[in-house]
Design a protein around this motif. Structure first.
Motif, PDB file in Angstrom:
ATOM      1  N   HIS A  34       0.801  -1.219   0.000  1.00  0.00           N
ATOM      2  CA  HIS A  34       0.000   0.000   0.000  1.00  0.00           C
ATOM      3  C   HIS A  34       0.835   1.271   0.000  1.00  0.00           C
ATOM      4  CE1 HIS A  34       0.942  -0.545   4.283  1.00  0.00           C
ATOM      5  NE2 HIS A  34       0.725   0.754   4.419  1.00  0.00           N
ATOM      6  N   LEU A  35       2.136   1.175   0.296  1.00  0.00           N
ATOM      7  CA  LEU A  35       2.958   2.378   0.360  1.00  0.00           C
ATOM      8  C   LEU A  35       3.071   3.057  -1.002  1.00  0.00           C
ATOM      9  CD1 LEU A  35       4.754   4.153   2.171  1.00  0.00           C
ATOM     10  CD2 LEU A  35       6.687   2.702   1.515  1.00  0.00           C
ATOM     11  N   PHE A  36       3.224   2.247  -2.083  1.00  0.00           N
ATOM     12  CA  PHE A  36       3.385   2.853  -3.404  1.00  0.00           C
ATOM     13  C   PHE A  36       2.672   2.083  -4.512  1.00  0.00           C
ATOM     14  CE2 PHE A  36       7.097   0.273  -2.361  1.00  0.00           C
ATOM     15  CZ  PHE A  36       7.135  -0.646  -3.403  1.00  0.00           C
ATOM     16  N   ASP A  37       1.824   1.116  -4.146  1.00  0.00           N
ATOM     17  CA  ASP A  37       1.153   0.340  -5.188  1.00  0.00           C
ATOM     18  C   ASP A  37      -0.246  -0.071  -4.705  1.00  0.00           C
ATOM     19  OD1 ASP A  37       0.998  -1.012  -7.710  1.00  0.00           O
ATOM     20  OD2 ASP A  37       1.390  -2.883  -6.680  1.00  0.00           O
ATOM     21  N   ASP A  38      -0.640  -1.294  -5.024  1.00  0.00           N
ATOM     22  CA  ASP A  38      -1.977  -1.809  -4.706  1.00  0.00           C
ATOM     23  C   ASP A  38      -3.058  -0.878  -5.232  1.00  0.00           C
ATOM     24  OD1 ASP A  38      -0.988  -4.079  -3.576  1.00  0.00           O
ATOM     25  OD2 ASP A  38      -1.122  -3.378  -1.516  1.00  0.00           O
ATOM     26  N   ARG A  39      -2.893  -0.461  -6.475  1.00  0.00           N
ATOM     27  CA  ARG A  39      -3.770   0.510  -7.112  1.00  0.00           C
ATOM     28  C   ARG A  39      -5.219   0.028  -7.122  1.00  0.00           C
ATOM     29  NH1 ARG A  39       0.778  -0.525  -9.995  1.00  0.00           N
ATOM     30  NH2 ARG A  39      -0.336  -1.934 -11.409  1.00  0.00           N
ATOM     31  N   GLY A  40      -6.102   0.854  -6.602  1.00  0.00           N
ATOM     32  CA  GLY A  40      -7.520   0.549  -6.598  1.00  0.00           C
ATOM     33  C   GLY A  40      -7.984  -0.367  -5.488  1.00  0.00           C
ATOM     34  N   SER A  41      -7.077  -0.771  -4.622  1.00  0.00           N
ATOM     35  CA  SER A  41      -7.415  -1.713  -3.544  1.00  0.00           C
ATOM     36  C   SER A  41      -8.167  -1.023  -2.405  1.00  0.00           C
ATOM     37  CB  SER A  41      -6.131  -2.311  -2.974  1.00  0.00           C
ATOM     38  OG  SER A  41      -5.395  -1.301  -2.278  1.00  0.00           O
ATOM     39  N   GLY A  42      -8.565  -1.833  -1.419  1.00  0.00           N
ATOM     40  CA  GLY A  42      -9.205  -1.270  -0.248  1.00  0.00           C
ATOM     41  C   GLY A  42      -8.305  -0.289   0.478  1.00  0.00           C
ATOM     42  N   ALA A  43      -7.021  -0.637   0.634  1.00  0.00           N
ATOM     43  CA  ALA A  43      -6.088   0.277   1.292  1.00  0.00           C
ATOM     44  C   ALA A  43      -5.903   1.545   0.466  1.00  0.00           C
ATOM     45  CB  ALA A  43      -4.749  -0.412   1.525  1.00  0.00           C
ATOM     46  N   TRP A  44      -5.804   1.406  -0.850  1.00  0.00           N
ATOM     47  CA  TRP A  44      -5.666   2.562  -1.743  1.00  0.00           C
ATOM     48  C   TRP A  44      -6.868   3.481  -1.607  1.00  0.00           C
ATOM     49  CZ3 TRP A  44      -8.300   4.784  -5.763  1.00  0.00           C
ATOM     50  CH2 TRP A  44      -7.590   5.601  -6.655  1.00  0.00           C
ATOM     51  N   ILE A  45      -8.063   2.909  -1.602  1.00  0.00           N
ATOM     52  CA  ILE A  45      -9.283   3.710  -1.439  1.00  0.00           C
ATOM     53  C   ILE A  45      -9.266   4.437  -0.095  1.00  0.00           C
ATOM     54  CG2 ILE A  45     -11.791   3.559  -1.108  1.00  0.00           C
ATOM     55  CD1 ILE A  45     -11.694   1.186  -3.148  1.00  0.00           C
ATOM     56  N   GLY A  46      -8.876   3.717   0.963  1.00  0.00           N
ATOM     57  CA  GLY A  46      -8.807   4.340   2.272  1.00  0.00           C
ATOM     58  C   GLY A  46      -7.832   5.503   2.305  1.00  0.00           C
ATOM     59  N   ILE A  47      -6.668   5.323   1.680  1.00  0.00           N
ATOM     60  CA  ILE A  47      -5.667   6.389   1.644  1.00  0.00           C
ATOM     61  C   ILE A  47      -6.186   7.593   0.855  1.00  0.00           C
ATOM     62  CG2 ILE A  47      -3.406   7.023   0.709  1.00  0.00           C
ATOM     63  CD1 ILE A  47      -2.513   4.149   1.393  1.00  0.00           C
ATOM     64  N   GLU A  48      -6.749   7.349  -0.312  1.00  0.00           N
ATOM     65  CA  GLU A  48      -7.270   8.455  -1.117  1.00  0.00           C
ATOM     66  C   GLU A  48      -8.359   9.213  -0.370  1.00  0.00           C
ATOM     67  OE1 GLU A  48      -6.200   9.536  -4.305  1.00  0.00           O
ATOM     68  OE2 GLU A  48      -4.539   8.316  -3.566  1.00  0.00           O
ATOM     69  N   ALA A  49      -9.193   8.490   0.350  1.00  0.00           N
ATOM     70  CA  ALA A  49     -10.263   9.138   1.104  1.00  0.00           C
ATOM     71  C   ALA A  49      -9.703   9.964   2.257  1.00  0.00           C
ATOM     72  CB  ALA A  49     -11.239   8.092   1.629  1.00  0.00           C
ATOM     73  N   LEU A  50      -8.702   9.450   2.944  1.00  0.00           N
ATOM     74  CA  LEU A  50      -8.096  10.209   4.033  1.00  0.00           C
ATOM     75  C   LEU A  50      -7.354  11.438   3.508  1.00  0.00           C
ATOM     76  CD1 LEU A  50      -6.760   7.407   6.408  1.00  0.00           C
ATOM     77  CD2 LEU A  50      -8.681   8.968   6.805  1.00  0.00           C
ATOM     78  N   LYS A  51      -6.746  11.319   2.344  1.00  0.00           N
ATOM     79  CA  LYS A  51      -6.088  12.474   1.733  1.00  0.00           C
ATOM     80  C   LYS A  51      -7.113  13.572   1.442  1.00  0.00           C
ATOM     81  CE  LYS A  51      -3.307  11.388  -1.696  1.00  0.00           C
ATOM     82  NZ  LYS A  51      -2.746  10.567  -2.824  1.00  0.00           N
ATOM     83  N   ALA A  52      -8.261  13.185   0.907  1.00  0.00           N
ATOM     84  CA  ALA A  52      -9.305  14.168   0.632  1.00  0.00           C
ATOM     85  C   ALA A  52      -9.855  14.755   1.932  1.00  0.00           C
ATOM     86  CB  ALA A  52     -10.431  13.522  -0.167  1.00  0.00           C
ATOM     87  N   ALA A  53     -10.026  13.894   2.935  1.00  0.00           N
ATOM     88  CA  ALA A  53     -10.576  14.344   4.212  1.00  0.00           C
ATOM     89  C   ALA A  53      -9.655  15.330   4.915  1.00  0.00           C
ATOM     90  CB  ALA A  53     -10.854  13.141   5.105  1.00  0.00           C
ATOM     91  N   ILE A  54      -8.353  15.054   4.891  1.00  0.00           N
ATOM     92  CA  ILE A  54      -7.436  15.930   5.611  1.00  0.00           C
ATOM     93  C   ILE A  54      -7.310  17.279   4.922  1.00  0.00           C
ATOM     94  CG2 ILE A  54      -5.192  15.368   4.578  1.00  0.00           C
ATOM     95  CD1 ILE A  54      -5.999  15.478   8.344  1.00  0.00           C
TER      96      ILE A  54
END
Length: 334
Positions: free
Chosen positions: A164-184
């Motif tokens: 999840h640090l630099f890959d796993d594109r479109g995964s659950g972890a990726w979605i969580g990270i993108e959402a937290l980036k938007a939230a912050i």
């Protein structure tokens, strides 16, 4: 019939007395399924016995995945001591990159089970479950995202699954990270459009200033991030614009990963599997559209079964002496 030392089935036992054990280990949890060796007996009634296991942690010493598998095997043998296990199939996350010696790990598992073991990366068992042993390409999307194109013999092509640090594109972890980036960003006042995601993140993780301490220090942080993906999918389903955009981008990324796994020497057959596909909606629509654009000559089919079914299928192949040959970094035997 073969006999297996240290507790395996003995020569002369019938198929009715033999069992296979499939184990599926992902970032958010693990499961074991014990089934009769005979597919006919397994299909004849409610014979599958399932156990839930622990979550994998990743720290400086590597992944705890093998410890998780050993714990499940030990529990299965304790709960059903009379089950003569003919073969074990394990599909697990992080084997190729976070386990020091998969060969030694496979031997350790065989000793714990008292039966022959095939140890595979999770993409292999996802493939066996989704395409039921046929050649083609499969993308598995749960906590992480990984695709494999294979004929299960000579051709093996991996795409993604690098963490999840630099890959796993479109995964659950990726979605969580993108959402937290938007939230912050909305928390900091840089944007105003992710208020719903911010509220959902606060409800799940607490106040925003606590997120680094909660997430960066946890060995199971990928699983925690993936858990937030369910909240994002729910907001997308309710029409939230930012959440919907994240899910659409996730679907397109997963389609690109699957398309890249297609191999000209493997049948042009493809499928997606894993928990994130359960989100449907914007994710599923973007996935199907983008895959059709990238791979118009491939057939996209519904997965026949989940990765746990693939692990059981692998176990059955092991018991029959027909499992894929050792092929690092995809399959090891013990």
């Amino acid at each position: 019939m073969k006999s297996v030392a240290s507790g395996g089935w003995e020569s002369g036992e019938s198929d009715a007395a033999r069992w296979v054990l499939g184990i599926d280990v992902g970032g958010t949890g693990s499961r074991a399924a014990l089934e009769p060796f005979s597919p006919a007996l397994a299909a004849a009634g409610d014979e599958r016995r399932v156990l839930e296991g622990g979550r994998v942690g990743v720290a400086s010493a590597g992944s705890s995945v093998i410890d998780v598998v050993v714990a499940l095997i030990t529990e299965v043998r304790a709960d059903w001591p009379d089950a003569a296990i003919a073969g074990v199939g394990v599909g697990a996350t992080g084997l190729a990159s976070l386990v020091g010696s998969p060969d030694e790990a496979a031997a350790r598992l065989a000793h714990a089970a008292g039966a022959p073991v095939a140890l595979a990366i999770d993409a292999v068992t996802a493939h066996l479950g989704a395409l039921a042993g046929r050649g083609g390409a499969v993308v598995a999307v749960g906590t992480g995202a990984i695709a494999i194109g294979t004929d299960l013999h000579d051709r093996w092509k991996r795409v993604g699954g690098w963490g999840h640090l630099f890959d796993d594109r479109g995964s659950g972890a990726w979605i969580g990270i993108e959402a937290l980036k938007a939230a912050i960003r909305t928390h900091d006042g840089a944007t105003t459009n992710a208020a719903a995601l911010l509220d959902a993140a606060v409800a799940r993780f607490g106040a925003a200033p606590s997120w680094p301490g909660q997430l960066l220090t946890r060995p199971d942080r990928a699983g925690l991030l993936a858990g937030f993906a369910a909240d994002v999918a729910g907001l997308a389903a309710s029409g939230d614009v930012v959440a919907s955009d994240i899910m659409r981008r996730a679907g397109a990324e997963v389609a690109a990963t699957l398309a890249a796994a297609l191999d000209p020497d493997v049948p042009p057959l493809a499928a997606g599997t894993g928990g994130v596909f359960g989100a449907g909606g914007a994710f599923a629509e973007a996935f199907a559209t983008e895959f059709g654009r990238l791979a118009p000559s491939a057939s996209l089919v519904a997965a026949e079964g989940p990765p746990l079914d693939g692990a059981v299928r692998l176990a059955r192949l092991v018991g029959a002496g027909e499992a894929p040959a050792v092929h690092p970094p995809f399959v090891w035997r013990g």
